[in-house]
Design a protein around this motif. Structure first.
Motif, PDB file in Angstrom:
ATOM      1  N   LYS A  75       0.830  -1.212   0.000  1.00 50.56           N
ATOM      2  CA  LYS A  75       0.000   0.000   0.000  1.00 50.56           C
ATOM      3  C   LYS A  75       0.869   1.269   0.000  1.00 50.56           C
ATOM      4  O   LYS A  75       0.535   2.242  -0.688  1.00 50.56           O
ATOM      5  CB  LYS A  75      -0.945  -0.004   1.207  1.00 50.56           C
ATOM      6  N   LEU A  78       2.359   1.558  -3.497  1.00 47.75           N
ATOM      7  CA  LEU A  78       1.309   1.929  -4.437  1.00 47.75           C
ATOM      8  C   LEU A  78       0.983   3.416  -4.324  1.00 47.75           C
ATOM      9  O   LEU A  78       0.862   4.109  -5.342  1.00 47.75           O
ATOM     10  CB  LEU A  78       0.058   1.086  -4.199  1.00 47.75           C
ATOM     11  N   ASP A  98      -4.855  -2.211  -7.149  1.00 54.70           N
ATOM     12  CA  ASP A  98      -5.162  -1.969  -5.740  1.00 54.70           C
ATOM     13  C   ASP A  98      -6.475  -2.648  -5.358  1.00 54.70           C
ATOM     14  O   ASP A  98      -6.569  -3.303  -4.317  1.00 54.70           O
ATOM     15  CB  ASP A  98      -5.227  -0.464  -5.478  1.00 54.70           C
TER      16      ASP A  98
END
Length: 146
Positions: A75, A78, A98
């Protein structure tokens, strides 16, 4: 689901690493998470931002003991990529990736990330005019979940 392995080939199954000593076919009779050796990258191969993202997602599959830590790393990476890339197609695909990871469709996310490698190479070389087939345009098969 039935898969075939060549002699010496590895498969990662629910965190365990198995190696076939000869050609073998395996049939998974229940839900299992697996990754074939040909789809596994080593830490020293994480030479681009997308390969680093792929590695974090891969760890979620091959090492369930650290899945949550790998998810948090994924995360963070990303978010950084979404803030860095300007290419609209890559941004769209990253958002889809995602969603896949958040829905625990990590194998599909790995496949989608691999499809972006060519576009990433073009962007990093300064030629961002090309496009690639969109993950949303392709039929995805959750091959990691039987």
């Amino acid at each position: 689901m039935k898969i075939s392995l060549r002699a010496g080939e590895k498969i990662y199954v629910n965190g365990a690493v198995l190696r076939a000593d000869r050609k073998v076919s395996l049939e998974f009779m229940n839900d299992v998470t697996f990754l074939l050796e040909s789809h596994v990258i080593q830490a020293n191969e994480t030479t681009t931002p997308l390969r680093q993202l792929y590695f974090a997602a891969q760890v979620m599959l091959v090492d369930p003991a650290v899945k949550q830590d790998a998810f948090l790393a994924f995360k963070r990476m990303l978010a950084s990529l979404l803030a860095t890339f300007e290419n609209k197609q890559i941004l769209k695909e990253l958002k889809l990736i995602d969603e896949m990871v958040c829905k625990d469709r990590v194998f599909e996310a790995l496949k989608a990330i691999r499809l972006l490698y060519a576009l990433e190479a073009q962007i990093l070389s300064g030629d961002a005019e090309q496009t690639i087939p969109s993950q949303s345009d392709q039929n995805t098969r959750p091959e990691a979940i039987a």
